[in-house]
Design an enzyme around this catalytic site. Structure first.
Site, PDB file in Angstrom:
ATOM      1  N   ASN A 134       0.845  -1.200   0.000  1.00 14.54           N
ATOM      2  CA  ASN A 134       0.000   0.000   0.000  1.00 14.54           C
ATOM      3  C   ASN A 134       0.877   1.246   0.000  1.00 14.54           C
ATOM      4  O   ASN A 134       2.106   1.145   0.021  1.00 14.54           O
ATOM      5  CB  ASN A 134      -0.949  -0.034   1.210  1.00 14.54           C
ATOM      6  CG  ASN A 134      -0.178  -0.125   2.512  1.00 14.54           C
ATOM      7  OD1 ASN A 134       0.573   0.775   2.865  1.00 14.54           O
ATOM      8  ND2 ASN A 134      -0.333  -1.240   3.220  1.00 14.54           N
ATOM      9  N   ASP A 145      -4.043  -6.420   5.054  1.00 14.60           N
ATOM     10  CA  ASP A 145      -5.069  -7.265   5.686  1.00 14.60           C
ATOM     11  C   ASP A 145      -5.105  -8.659   5.071  1.00 14.60           C
ATOM     12  O   ASP A 145      -5.560  -9.610   5.696  1.00 14.60           O
ATOM     13  CB  ASP A 145      -6.440  -6.602   5.545  1.00 14.60           C
ATOM     14  CG  ASP A 145      -6.562  -5.382   6.453  1.00 14.60           C
ATOM     15  OD1 ASP A 145      -5.857  -5.351   7.479  1.00 14.60           O
ATOM     16  OD2 ASP A 145      -7.342  -4.470   6.128  1.00 14.60           O
ATOM     17  N   LYS A 197       8.623 -16.757 -11.257  1.00 14.66           N
ATOM     18  CA  LYS A 197       7.872 -15.586 -11.706  1.00 14.66           C
ATOM     19  C   LYS A 197       6.600 -16.040 -12.446  1.00 14.66           C
ATOM     20  O   LYS A 197       6.677 -16.916 -13.312  1.00 14.66           O
ATOM     21  CB  LYS A 197       8.760 -14.754 -12.634  1.00 14.66           C
ATOM     22  CG  LYS A 197       8.153 -13.453 -13.021  1.00 14.66           C
ATOM     23  CD  LYS A 197       9.057 -12.682 -13.963  1.00 14.66           C
ATOM     24  CE  LYS A 197       8.237 -11.636 -14.664  1.00 14.66           C
ATOM     25  NZ  LYS A 197       8.773 -11.245 -15.950  1.00 14.66           N
ATOM     26  N   PHE A 217      -4.237   2.562  14.963  1.00 13.37           N
ATOM     27  CA  PHE A 217      -4.551   3.599  13.981  1.00 13.37           C
ATOM     28  C   PHE A 217      -5.706   3.109  13.122  1.00 13.37           C
ATOM     29  O   PHE A 217      -5.862   1.912  12.916  1.00 13.37           O
ATOM     30  CB  PHE A 217      -3.333   3.898  13.101  1.00 13.37           C
ATOM     31  CG  PHE A 217      -2.464   4.994  13.665  1.00 13.37           C
ATOM     32  CD1 PHE A 217      -1.767   4.792  14.852  1.00 13.37           C
ATOM     33  CD2 PHE A 217      -2.365   6.220  13.016  1.00 13.37           C
ATOM     34  CE1 PHE A 217      -0.980   5.800  15.382  1.00 13.37           C
ATOM     35  CE2 PHE A 217      -1.574   7.239  13.545  1.00 13.37           C
ATOM     36  CZ  PHE A 217      -0.888   7.032  14.726  1.00 13.37           C
ATOM     37  N   LYS A 276     -13.553   0.131  15.897  1.00 14.52           N
ATOM     38  CA  LYS A 276     -12.234  -0.530  15.923  1.00 14.52           C
ATOM     39  C   LYS A 276     -11.666  -0.558  17.344  1.00 14.52           C
ATOM     40  O   LYS A 276     -11.058  -1.545  17.763  1.00 14.52           O
ATOM     41  CB  LYS A 276     -11.294   0.228  14.992  1.00 14.52           C
ATOM     42  CG  LYS A 276     -10.342  -0.663  14.239  1.00 14.52           C
ATOM     43  CD  LYS A 276      -9.738   0.036  13.040  1.00 14.52           C
ATOM     44  CE  LYS A 276     -10.598  -0.121  11.802  1.00 14.52           C
ATOM     45  NZ  LYS A 276     -10.024   0.459  10.599  1.00 14.52           N
ATOM     46  N   LYS A 279     -10.918  -4.202  18.848  1.00  9.37           N
ATOM     47  CA  LYS A 279      -9.518  -4.610  19.023  1.00  9.37           C
ATOM     48  C   LYS A 279      -9.024  -4.368  20.450  1.00  9.37           C
ATOM     49  O   LYS A 279      -7.850  -4.528  20.748  1.00  9.37           O
ATOM     50  CB  LYS A 279      -8.633  -3.888  18.008  1.00  9.37           C
ATOM     51  CG  LYS A 279      -9.030  -4.178  16.549  1.00  9.37           C
ATOM     52  CD  LYS A 279      -7.909  -3.904  15.578  1.00  9.37           C
ATOM     53  CE  LYS A 279      -8.359  -4.091  14.133  1.00  9.37           C
ATOM     54  NZ  LYS A 279      -7.251  -4.092  13.176  1.00  9.37           N
TER      55      LYS A 279
HETATM   56  N1  CTP Z   1      -3.513  -3.854  12.027  1.00  5.17           N
HETATM   57  C1  CTP Z   1      -2.777  -4.889  12.555  1.00  5.17           C
HETATM   58  N2  CTP Z   1      -2.686  -6.068  11.892  1.00  5.17           N
HETATM   59  C2  CTP Z   1      -3.346  -6.279  10.732  1.00  5.17           C
HETATM   60  C3  CTP Z   1      -4.116  -5.225  10.194  1.00  5.17           C
HETATM   61  C4  CTP Z   1      -4.187  -4.029  10.863  1.00  5.17           C
HETATM   62  O1  CTP Z   1      -2.194  -4.708  13.605  1.00  5.17           O
HETATM   63  N3  CTP Z   1      -3.233  -7.428  10.107  1.00  5.17           N
HETATM   64  C5  CTP Z   1      -3.610  -2.611  12.795  1.00  5.17           C
HETATM   65  C6  CTP Z   1      -3.011  -1.404  12.129  1.00  5.17           C
HETATM   66  O2  CTP Z   1      -1.646  -1.241  12.462  1.00  5.17           O
HETATM   67  C7  CTP Z   1      -3.861  -0.291  12.711  1.00  5.17           C
HETATM   68  C8  CTP Z   1      -5.208  -0.924  12.921  1.00  5.17           C
HETATM   69  O3  CTP Z   1      -4.969  -2.331  12.949  1.00  5.17           O
HETATM   70  O4  CTP Z   1      -3.389   0.123  13.974  1.00  5.17           O
HETATM   71  C9  CTP Z   1      -6.237  -0.587  11.887  1.00  5.17           C
HETATM   72  O5  CTP Z   1      -6.073  -1.283  10.747  1.00  5.17           O
HETATM   73  P1  CTP Z   1      -7.158  -1.284   9.552  1.00  5.17           P
HETATM   74  O6  CTP Z   1      -6.583  -2.078   8.458  1.00  5.17           O
HETATM   75  O7  CTP Z   1      -7.571   0.083   9.247  1.00  5.17           O
HETATM   76  O8  CTP Z   1      -8.417  -1.963  10.203  1.00  5.17           O
HETATM   77  P2  CTP Z   1      -8.988  -3.369  10.095  1.00  5.17           P
HETATM   78  O9  CTP Z   1      -9.094  -3.915  11.437  1.00  5.17           O
HETATM   79  O10 CTP Z   1      -8.227  -4.173   9.144  1.00  5.17           O
HETATM   80  O11 CTP Z   1     -10.466  -3.106   9.601  1.00  5.17           O
HETATM   81  P3  CTP Z   1     -10.999  -2.560   8.196  1.00  5.17           P
HETATM   82  O12 CTP Z   1     -10.074  -3.055   7.159  1.00  5.17           O
HETATM   83  O13 CTP Z   1     -12.326  -3.103   8.149  1.00  5.17           O
HETATM   84  O14 CTP Z   1     -10.970  -1.079   8.344  1.00  5.17           O
END
Ligand code: CTP
Length: 390
Positions: A204, A274, A284, A319, A333, A337
């Site tokens: 990303n 995610d 490849k 975050f 969130k 979490k």
């Molecule tokens: N995060 C994490 N581990 C993951 C994904 C996310 O620790 N595998 C943490 C990020 O570092 C951040 C928070 O989760 O502090 C928010 O991540 P985000 O991707 O925005 O939220 P999600 O829980 O994945 O939910 P959504 O994608 O539905 O927004």
């Protein structure tokens, strides 16, 4: 902040001109003293113009009621000598006051005195120089060690002038209140990269700037800091105690889970992928079909794991980078979490930028908006966390 910069006659003096420019950008008040030899290498007018400030040399100026060395030493909050030559260090270490810089240094009664020794490596490694530096340390001077590398004379070794950004950070560390003294802070930052085949990955746009700013600010406030970072183009924050470079979400997860017990504050700023490809191709992937379907699987959620297993008096920050319903999603969130605080921002505005606008969402439903540079937001965020912990 009032900074008195002492400039002695090292070849690195040209870098000190840029230091003055960078100090000016910080909004600090600057006055400069140059030794006679320094003023032969670079005209004081250059320093004066770049710093928009007064430059004093050994040509004593007469001003009624103004005794330069005592007035300057009273005016300054911090005295920084950069570059500090072996000769100036020898004088400072032994209380010799034979020019305006050394006289002012002797009259400077505060503890915020810094030298940046810069010289040929053999001069630096000479026992007398090392003894002088050690003596200054014992008398309360802060010493920013020179770097190793290629020197102006062609030699390779210790004695190089450090990056000006590092000197600026050293100044900030010395001037900052140690709000996080005896606290251990772990910060995750940057994106993760999820391998697809030997040449491709899914990732990303996270730059890592926010997480790096938090790690740097935590160090400034006196914490012991570990930064766990995905790949970024940034210079690692200065003086942090440990940096662990990882690539994938799984590597970041393993690192954080292994370390988490030791830390008082865990700030999960990384933009963790995610999902990751279920299979990583050994070779490849070739363009043989018109369509390509890649099966993805969920990565382990680091924030969720540490939120759910956090010990007493451990503060967990997450975050939330959102593109819609920023505040509502952040509250959700926080609950899901089990974090103590969520920093919510609009992903489109935050990613890659030096500034941000965030909402701090607390467990008790309090909400605070912060706007500014990522450095300013990092400092304010840590101050708010300190308040929560007190
Ligand atoms: N995060 C994490 N581990 C993951 C994904 C996310 O620790 N595998 C943490 C990020 O570092 C951040 C928070 O989760 O502090 C928010 O991540 P985000 O991707 O925005 O939220 P999600 O829980 O994945 O939910 P959504 O994608 O539905 O927004």
């Amino acid at each position: 902040m009032n900074i008195l910069l002492g400039v002695s006659s090292g070849i690195a003096i040209y870098k000190a001109v840029d230091l003055v420019s960078k100090m000016r950008k910080q909004g600090w008040n600057i006055q400069i003293i140059m030794t006679e030899n320094a003023a032969k290498l670079v005209n004081p007018i250059v320093f004066s113009a770049v710093g928009d400030c007064k430059v004093y040399t050994d040509t004593y100026e007469i001003e009624a009621g103004w005794i330069i060395h005592t007035e300057l030493s009273k005016w300054a909050d911090v005295l920084l000598v950069a570059p500090a030559t072996a000769n100036t260090i020898a004088k400072l270490a032994n209380g010799i006051a034979d020019n305006l810089l050394t006289t002012t240094a002797l009259a400077f009664a505060k503890d915020k005195r810094i030298i940046v020794p810069t010289m040929n490596t053999r001069m630096y490694e000479n026992e007398l120089t090392l003894e002088n530096i050690e003596k200054m340390r014992q008398h309360g001077w802060h010493v920013l060690e020179p770097e190793s590398g290629h020197l102006a004379c062609g030699d390779v070794g210790k004695g190089r002038y450090p990056e000006n950004e590092k000197i600026i950070e050293f100044l900030k560390i010395i001037m900052s209140e140690k709000l996080l003294k005896n606290k251990k802070v772990l910060v995750t930052a940057g994106p993760t990269q999820e391998e697809l085949d030997p040449v491709r990955y899914i990732s990303n746009h996270s730059s890592g700037k926010m997480g790096y700013a938090i790690a740097q600010a935590a160090k400034r406030f006196g914490a012991e800091v570990c930064l766990v970072t995905g790949p970024t183009c940034l210079t690692f924050p200065y003086f942090v105690d440990e940096v662990v470079l990882v690539r994938s979400a799984k590597q970041m997860y393993d690192t954080v889970l292994e370390k988490k017990e030791d830390y008082d504050i865990l700030i999960m700023c990384a933009a963790v992928a995610d999902y990751a490809p279920k299979m990583v191709s050994k070779e490849k992937i070739k363009k043989t079909n018109d369509n390509l379907t890649i099966e993805l699987e969920k990565t382990p959620d680091i924030l969720y794991s540490i939120g759910m297993s956090k010990r007493e008096r451990q503060f967990v920050v997450g975050f939330a980078a959102e593109t819609e319903n920023v505040v509502e999603n952040a509250f959700e969130k926080l609950r899901r979490k089990n974090a103590d605080l969520i920093v919510a921002n609009d992903a489109r505005l935050a990613m890659g930028s030096d500034t941000n606008s965030v909402y701090l969402i607390f467990k008790n439903k309090a909400m605070v908006q912060l706007d500014g540079t990522k450095e300013e937001i990092a400092e304010e965020l840590l101050k708010r966390i300190c308040k929560e912990l007190s």
